[in-house]
Design an enzyme around this catalytic site. Structure first.
Site, PDB file in Angstrom:
ATOM      1  N   CYS A 155      -4.179  27.772 -94.877  1.00 38.73           N
ATOM      2  CA  CYS A 155      -5.525  27.724 -95.225  1.00 38.73           C
ATOM      3  C   CYS A 155      -5.725  28.751 -95.834  1.00 38.73           C
ATOM      4  CB  CYS A 155      -6.974  27.364 -94.902  1.00 38.73           C
ATOM      5  SG  CYS A 155      -6.746  25.520 -93.639  1.00 38.73           S
ATOM      6  N   SER A 201     -17.293  23.705 -95.004  1.00 34.28           N
ATOM      7  CA  SER A 201     -16.684  24.505 -94.615  1.00 34.28           C
ATOM      8  C   SER A 201     -17.833  26.230 -94.224  1.00 34.28           C
ATOM      9  CB  SER A 201     -15.783  25.212 -95.865  1.00 34.28           C
ATOM     10  OG  SER A 201     -14.989  24.857 -96.230  1.00 34.28           O
ATOM     11  N   LEU A 202     -17.813  25.745 -92.628  1.00 37.17           N
ATOM     12  CA  LEU A 202     -19.491  26.699 -92.269  1.00 37.17           C
ATOM     13  C   LEU A 202     -19.055  28.060 -92.059  1.00 37.17           C
ATOM     14  CD1 LEU A 202     -22.204  24.718 -91.634  1.00 37.17           C
ATOM     15  CD2 LEU A 202     -21.091  24.901 -89.363  1.00 37.17           C
ATOM     16  N   GLU A 218      -1.674  25.512-106.481  1.00 30.63           N
ATOM     17  CA  GLU A 218      -0.809  25.160-106.398  1.00 30.63           C
ATOM     18  C   GLU A 218      -0.985  24.004-104.559  1.00 30.63           C
ATOM     19  OE1 GLU A 218       1.463  29.344-104.502  1.00 30.63           O
ATOM     20  OE2 GLU A 218      -0.310  29.195-103.743  1.00 30.63           O
TER      21      GLU A 218
HETATM   22  N1  SAH Z   1     -13.906  25.202-101.322  1.00 28.66           N
HETATM   23  C1  SAH Z   1     -13.255  24.246-101.028  1.00 28.66           C
HETATM   24  C2  SAH Z   1     -12.198  23.500-100.428  1.00 28.66           C
HETATM   25  C3  SAH Z   1     -11.158  24.749 -99.648  1.00 28.66           C
HETATM   26  S1  SAH Z   1     -10.585  24.277 -98.456  1.00 28.66           S
HETATM   27  C4  SAH Z   1     -14.307  24.291 -99.325  1.00 28.66           C
HETATM   28  O1  SAH Z   1     -14.744  25.768 -99.248  1.00 28.66           O
HETATM   29  O2  SAH Z   1     -13.741  23.882 -98.280  1.00 28.66           O
HETATM   30  C5  SAH Z   1      -9.669  25.416 -97.657  1.00 28.66           C
HETATM   31  C6  SAH Z   1     -10.713  25.794 -96.055  1.00 28.66           C
HETATM   32  O3  SAH Z   1      -9.981  26.828 -95.895  1.00 28.66           O
HETATM   33  C7  SAH Z   1     -11.758  25.852 -96.343  1.00 28.66           C
HETATM   34  O4  SAH Z   1     -12.715  26.039 -95.113  1.00 28.66           O
HETATM   35  C8  SAH Z   1     -11.825  27.737 -96.033  1.00 28.66           C
HETATM   36  O5  SAH Z   1     -13.213  28.407 -96.478  1.00 28.66           O
HETATM   37  C9  SAH Z   1     -10.620  27.834 -95.682  1.00 28.66           C
HETATM   38  N2  SAH Z   1     -10.090  29.180 -95.744  1.00 28.66           N
HETATM   39  C10 SAH Z   1     -10.419  29.882 -96.548  1.00 28.66           C
HETATM   40  N3  SAH Z   1      -9.206  31.135 -96.017  1.00 28.66           N
HETATM   41  C11 SAH Z   1      -8.416  31.172 -95.380  1.00 28.66           C
HETATM   42  C12 SAH Z   1      -7.748  31.877 -94.505  1.00 28.66           C
HETATM   43  N4  SAH Z   1      -7.845  32.924 -94.702  1.00 28.66           N
HETATM   44  N5  SAH Z   1      -7.179  31.101 -93.191  1.00 28.66           N
HETATM   45  C13 SAH Z   1      -8.194  29.927 -92.832  1.00 28.66           C
HETATM   46  N6  SAH Z   1      -9.273  29.069 -93.193  1.00 28.66           N
HETATM   47  C14 SAH Z   1      -9.692  29.467 -94.642  1.00 28.66           C
END
Ligand code: SAH
Length: 337
Positions: A330, A211-212, A89
């Protein structure tokens, strides 16, 4: 045979030199592909017959199929089918400053973050360079508009597909091609430390987001298994090195999970962790999904968290919400039905 969309302009220069042609043909080819958007090698009428037949022998022009589109008010989610029937997607977002595209980098994801829908399907394979480039080309064709910003925040962990991702960025950043400015491109990682060092050494202007989601190892271990491989201390050290080398500001993404990481204590701990760093924090209200038990923090809690960071001189924003109704937000993107 390779897809024509998997070549950087330098790759084409080498290719043309190898076949005894002048290197400026690389510019001509890029112009056909990325400025004129021609999808048929035969129509490239300022390349001579020999070059055209050689190109057709050595590479092919492919596409990826849009099989579904969910349209929201300021966002459109695309489901693509790849040539081996795998699905990914991508999401277009219309902002006042431009049109941004969130692209996927892998089919599925191996990072197993506890809160994320995209990782429920384990990684099946890396996306190829052309499959990332084509997400942009197909969507620009569909919306008849140029994408101004690209974020690598869809399905997958970009630094788990490092080489292809860097090549992809190189292609879309090329001013003779798609020409998306480096500062308009953001790579997001869950914290694959060796790749952060490698990325820093490239000294590009491309943005790095991390992503922390937790301010200490105990909590981060529970939410993000990658933290057991690269602890918070190692991660912060790598990020500081990145900032030193590139002089760029890093974005920290921090999703707000009700009762988990949204306490005042966490806010103070986070402030301490980031004190003095050239960074800013993006607080993301968690998008709930049917399959995972986490809840979104109450907005008063998010506001309180924000205030504490502010008072401690940490730059912080609360992310505007996009795509909730069409499950395009996200962590809601999927590679499976
Ligand atoms: N793998 C990479 C790229 C993905 S970015 C990473 O982890 O940074 C997608 C972002 O959305 C990440 O920060 C992830 O942690 C966040 N995310 C995942 N599930 C989510 C949710 N249900 N609601 C909001 N953010 C979410």
């Amino acid at each position: 045979m390779n897809s024509i969309y998997s070549y950087t302009r330098d790759d084409f220069i080498n290719y043309f030199l190898d076949i005894g042609e002048k290197k400026f043909k690389a510019d001509i080819l890029y112009d056909w592909l990325y400025k004129k958007r021609v999808t048929d090698i035969d129509s490239m009428n300022n390349l001579n017959k020999n070059v055209i037949s050689k190109l057709k022998e050595d590479m092919f022009i492919d596409n990826i199929k849009i099989i579904k589109k969910d349209v929201g008010s300021d966002v459109v989610k695309y489901l693509f089918e790849l040539s081996d029937n795998e699905k990914i997607e991508a999401v277009v977002m219309y902002h006042d400053y431009g049109t941004s595209l969130c692209i996927s980098t892998e089919v599925g994801c191996n990072m197993s973050c506890a809160f994320c829908e995209s990782g429920r399907l384990k990684k099946r394979r890396n996306l190829l360079v052309n499959e990332m480039v084509l997400q942009i080309l197909e969507i620009e064709k569909d919306i008849n508009k140029r994408i101004s910003h690209v974020v690598l925040m869809g399905i997958g962990e970009p630094f788990d597909n490092y080489e292809n991702v860097i090549k992809f960025v190189n292609i879309i950043n090329d001013s003779k091609g798609i020409d998306i400015g480096a500062r308009h491109i953001t790579i997001s990682t869950c914290g694959i430390v060796p790749k952060i060092y490698e990325f820093a050494s490239l000294k590009t202007q491309v943005n790095l987001a991390v992503s922390l989601h937790a301010p200490n190892n105990e909590l981060r271990n529970k939410l993000m298994p990658i933290n057991k491989v690269y602890s918070l201390n190692e991660l912060m050290k790598a990020i500081k090195e990145y900032i030193n080398i590139t002089n760029r500001r890093v974005t920290f993404e921090y999703i707000m999970l009700d009762g988990i990481n949204d306490t005042e204590e966490c806010a103070y701990e986070l402030s301490n962790l980031l004190k003095g760093m050239n960074c800013y924090v993006n607080l993301i209200p968690y998008n709930e999904t049917n399959n995972i038990g986490f809840k979104r923090s109450k907005s008063v809690k998010i506001d309180k968290f924000y205030d504490i960071l502010k008072k401690n001189n940490i730059s912080v924003t609360i992310r505007r919400e996009f795509g909730g109704l069409v499950s395009a937000a996200c962590g809601q993107l999927r590679s499976h039905e």
